[in-house]
Motif scaffolding. Structure first.
Motif, PDB file in Angstrom:
ATOM      1  N   PHE A 184       1.916  -0.085   8.630  1.00 14.81           N
ATOM      2  CA  PHE A 184       1.496  -1.494   9.890  1.00 14.81           C
ATOM      3  C   PHE A 184       2.492  -1.315  11.146  1.00 14.81           C
ATOM      4  CE2 PHE A 184      -0.209  -2.204   5.575  1.00 14.81           C
ATOM      5  CZ  PHE A 184      -1.362  -2.288   6.373  1.00 14.81           C
ATOM      6  N   SER A 185       1.971  -1.017  12.124  1.00 12.38           N
ATOM      7  CA  SER A 185       1.966  -1.026  13.597  1.00 12.38           C
ATOM      8  C   SER A 185       2.324  -1.685  13.793  1.00 12.38           C
ATOM      9  CB  SER A 185       1.204  -0.348  14.526  1.00 12.38           C
ATOM     10  OG  SER A 185       0.884   1.556  13.763  1.00 12.38           O
ATOM     11  N   ALA A 186       1.986  -3.530  13.452  1.00 12.38           N
ATOM     12  CA  ALA A 186       2.315  -4.805  13.853  1.00 12.38           C
ATOM     13  C   ALA A 186       3.261  -5.050  13.334  1.00 12.38           C
ATOM     14  CB  ALA A 186       0.616  -5.456  13.372  1.00 12.38           C
ATOM     15  N   THR A 197      -3.408  -8.298   9.645  1.00 19.92           N
ATOM     16  CA  THR A 197      -2.373  -7.036   9.025  1.00 19.92           C
ATOM     17  C   THR A 197      -1.858  -7.622   7.653  1.00 19.92           C
ATOM     18  OG1 THR A 197      -1.827  -7.178  11.561  1.00 19.92           O
ATOM     19  CG2 THR A 197      -0.285  -6.459   9.686  1.00 19.92           C
ATOM     20  N   ILE A 198      -1.475  -9.439   7.847  1.00 20.52           N
ATOM     21  CA  ILE A 198      -1.093 -10.078   6.512  1.00 20.52           C
ATOM     22  C   ILE A 198      -2.301  -9.608   5.105  1.00 20.52           C
ATOM     23  CG2 ILE A 198      -0.243 -12.491   5.177  1.00 20.52           C
ATOM     24  CD1 ILE A 198       0.364 -12.941   8.068  1.00 20.52           C
ATOM     25  N   ASP A 199      -3.487  -9.790   5.743  1.00 21.79           N
ATOM     26  CA  ASP A 199      -4.035 -10.000   4.728  1.00 21.79           C
ATOM     27  C   ASP A 199      -5.019  -7.759   4.379  1.00 21.79           C
ATOM     28  OD1 ASP A 199      -5.095 -12.352   4.501  1.00 21.79           O
ATOM     29  OD2 ASP A 199      -6.685 -11.546   5.632  1.00 21.79           O
ATOM     30  N   ASP A 200      -3.820  -7.171   5.755  1.00 18.28           N
ATOM     31  CA  ASP A 200      -4.368  -5.707   5.103  1.00 18.28           C
ATOM     32  C   ASP A 200      -3.164  -5.586   4.594  1.00 18.28           C
ATOM     33  OD1 ASP A 200      -6.831  -5.821   6.617  1.00 18.28           O
ATOM     34  OD2 ASP A 200      -5.591  -4.999   8.040  1.00 18.28           O
ATOM     35  N   ILE A 201      -2.005  -5.595   4.622  1.00 13.76           N
ATOM     36  CA  ILE A 201      -0.442  -5.342   3.594  1.00 13.76           C
ATOM     37  C   ILE A 201      -0.929  -5.873   1.922  1.00 13.76           C
ATOM     38  CG2 ILE A 201       1.361  -6.136   3.327  1.00 13.76           C
ATOM     39  CD1 ILE A 201       1.935  -6.920   6.490  1.00 13.76           C
ATOM     40  N   ALA A 202      -1.246  -7.324   2.443  1.00 13.37           N
ATOM     41  CA  ALA A 202      -2.272  -7.398   0.977  1.00 13.37           C
ATOM     42  C   ALA A 202      -2.961  -6.944  -0.262  1.00 13.37           C
ATOM     43  CB  ALA A 202      -2.504  -8.804   1.094  1.00 13.37           C
ATOM     44  N   GLU A 231      -2.148   3.416  16.822  1.00 14.11           N
ATOM     45  CA  GLU A 231      -3.140   3.173  15.510  1.00 14.11           C
ATOM     46  C   GLU A 231      -2.987   2.120  15.130  1.00 14.11           C
ATOM     47  OE1 GLU A 231      -5.264   5.156  14.016  1.00 14.11           O
ATOM     48  OE2 GLU A 231      -5.313   6.690  15.914  1.00 14.11           O
ATOM     49  N   LYS A 232      -3.474   1.669  14.186  1.00 12.81           N
ATOM     50  CA  LYS A 232      -3.207   0.791  13.277  1.00 12.81           C
ATOM     51  C   LYS A 232      -1.829   0.529  12.074  1.00 12.81           C
ATOM     52  CE  LYS A 232      -5.965  -2.660  10.970  1.00 12.81           C
ATOM     53  NZ  LYS A 232      -7.028  -3.430   9.670  1.00 12.81           N
ATOM     54  N   GLN A 233      -2.371   1.767  11.550  1.00  9.21           N
ATOM     55  CA  GLN A 233      -0.610   2.493  10.960  1.00  9.21           C
ATOM     56  C   GLN A 233      -0.282   3.226  11.253  1.00  9.21           C
ATOM     57  OE1 GLN A 233      -3.674   1.571   6.779  1.00  9.21           O
ATOM     58  NE2 GLN A 233      -0.765   1.693   6.006  1.00  9.21           N
ATOM     59  N   GLU A 234       0.733   4.020  10.661  1.00 10.91           N
ATOM     60  CA  GLU A 234       1.474   4.554  11.086  1.00 10.91           C
ATOM     61  C   GLU A 234       2.566   5.445  10.596  1.00 10.91           C
ATOM     62  OE1 GLU A 234       4.107   3.286  14.405  1.00 10.91           O
ATOM     63  OE2 GLU A 234       5.116   1.580  12.980  1.00 10.91           O
ATOM     64  N   GLU A 235       2.876   6.638  10.509  1.00  8.80           N
ATOM     65  CA  GLU A 235       3.114   7.272   9.882  1.00  8.80           C
ATOM     66  C   GLU A 235       5.167   7.083   9.416  1.00  8.80           C
ATOM     67  OE1 GLU A 235       4.197  12.215   7.443  1.00  8.80           O
ATOM     68  OE2 GLU A 235       2.501  11.506   9.076  1.00  8.80           O
ATOM     69  N   LEU A 236       5.545   6.630   8.772  1.00  6.10           N
ATOM     70  CA  LEU A 236       7.001   6.284   8.305  1.00  6.10           C
ATOM     71  C   LEU A 236       7.984   8.066   8.834  1.00  6.10           C
ATOM     72  CD1 LEU A 236       7.781   3.724   6.327  1.00  6.10           C
ATOM     73  CD2 LEU A 236       7.150   3.496   9.181  1.00  6.10           C
ATOM     74  N   ALA A 237       8.869   8.002  10.438  1.00  4.36           N
ATOM     75  CA  ALA A 237       9.585   8.850  10.029  1.00  4.36           C
ATOM     76  C   ALA A 237      10.364   9.059   8.938  1.00  4.36           C
ATOM     77  CB  ALA A 237      10.393   9.405  11.649  1.00  4.36           C
TER      78      ALA A 237
END
Length: 340
Positions: free
Chosen positions: A263-265, A297-302, A160-166
């Motif tokens: 973000f997984s990346a 990924t940078i743009d998605d975080i932004a 997945e592109k994003q993941e839930e942090l444990a």
């Protein structure tokens, strides 16, 4: 038994040894059973990947701080003609695990740790290195908040592109000489054989149950982050790796740090201090197969965090990337040699 195409099987195996390394007497048989193949085939894939330098190391990943070490990211400003000499000097320190040249005035970036019994301490050690390398300037960037540290390259393109942090809570564990025996052996690079932990069992004259119980205690206490393989990014096809730094409002650091880390990346995400000559305090390490992957990924975080400024720092050269050998005599030897 369903046959998975070889390349797909290879990528699945490489993902599992990064993510879910089985803590078992025969871990590669466990992976084989999960992927409906044979232990022999899994071992062939892994030994071939090791020969090709796709796999750097497979061992325990310990929490430096919980072992009593002091550590930090450091950036030096080095004249171009002094870089080679600087690298030679820095790489002699046993606590420097990563060392890169990056596209900035602060052009040499390294991580350093000093042992619990260090006579010099972290800042004095850095000052000595700065003097020996003729650094024009430097900044010390310790971790103020850790949001994520987990290098897992998606070799399958299925994550997945994003993941839930444990959210984890840790038990207390007072380290004793008994534990240090395990730490010294667990940090060693294992061989890809049917029983890779056998050398530890034999050395300590214990059984597998005792070994895995100790590992479980290490993980539950946070002393060990995980047991896993670390891949050589470029050899594994991830050639566009950037350290992206963001200037954010520290009062919102928890929210923005967690969003960036999801973000997984993103393999590493930290809050670090600002300085008059350095305004960036949120650090994200991003891995992509292509420059466009990384930029996406940078743009998605932004889009999900608020920031005043950002900067992309790509590594132009890698000078050192190793695991620290904890509780090695090399730390004391280096200090005796350089404390003058």
């Amino acid at each position: 038994m369903t046959q998975i195409p070889h390349l797909e099987l290879k990528n699945e195996v490489l993902l599992r040894i990064q993510k879910n390394f089985p803590l078992a007497k025969k871990p590669f048989l466990a992976i084989a059973n999960e992927l409906h193949t044979t232990e022999e085939e899994v071992l062939n894939i892994l030994n071939k990947a090791k020969e090709e330098n796709i796999i750097r190391q497979t061992s325990a990943i310990f929490d430096t701080k919980k072992l009593g070490y002091s550590s930090s990211l450091v950036a030096f400003e080095i004249a171009s003609e002094d870089i080679d000499n600087t690298v030679d000097i820095l790489n002699t320190h046993p606590g420097i695990s990563h060392n890169y040249e990056r596209n900035h005035t602060f052009n040499i970036w390294f991580t350093i740790a000093v042992a619990p019994n260090s006579a010099l301490g972290l800042e004095k050690t850095i000052e000595i290195l700065a003097k020996k390398t003729k650094a024009k300037g430097f900044i010390i960037l310790p971790t103020l908040k850790l949001f994520k540290i987990s290098v897992k390259l998606d070799t399958t393109n299925k994550e997945e592109k994003q993941e839930e942090l444990a959210k984890r809570s840790f038990t207390e564990l007072e380290l004793t000489p008994y534990h240090y025996k395990f730490i010294k052996l667990l940090q060693m690079d294992i061989k890809f054989v049917s029983e890779p932990f056998k050398f530890i069992v034999d050395e300590l004259k214990i059984n597998y149950d005792e070994l895995f119980n100790v590992i479980k205690d290490f993980i539950n206490s946070g002393v060990m982050r995980r047991f896993a393989s670390i891949l050589n990014h470029r050899k594994a096809g991830f050639s566009a790796n950037a350290m992206v730094v963001w200037e954010i409002d520290e009062s919102n650091s928890q929210e923005f740090g967690e969003k960036a880390a999801s973000f997984s990346a993103v393999s590493h995400c930290y809050l670090r201090p600002k300085y008059p000559n350095w305004n960036y305090n949120l650090f994200t390490m991003i891995h992509g197969k292509t420059t466009q992957d990384t930029k996406d990924t940078i743009d998605d975080i932004a889009k999900v965090i608020e920031y005043k400024d950002r900067m992309e720092l790509y590594s132009s050269r890698e000078f050192k990337k190793v695991r620290i050998i904890y509780f090695s005599d090399e730390f004391e030897t280096w200090e005796k040699t350089n404390n003058n």
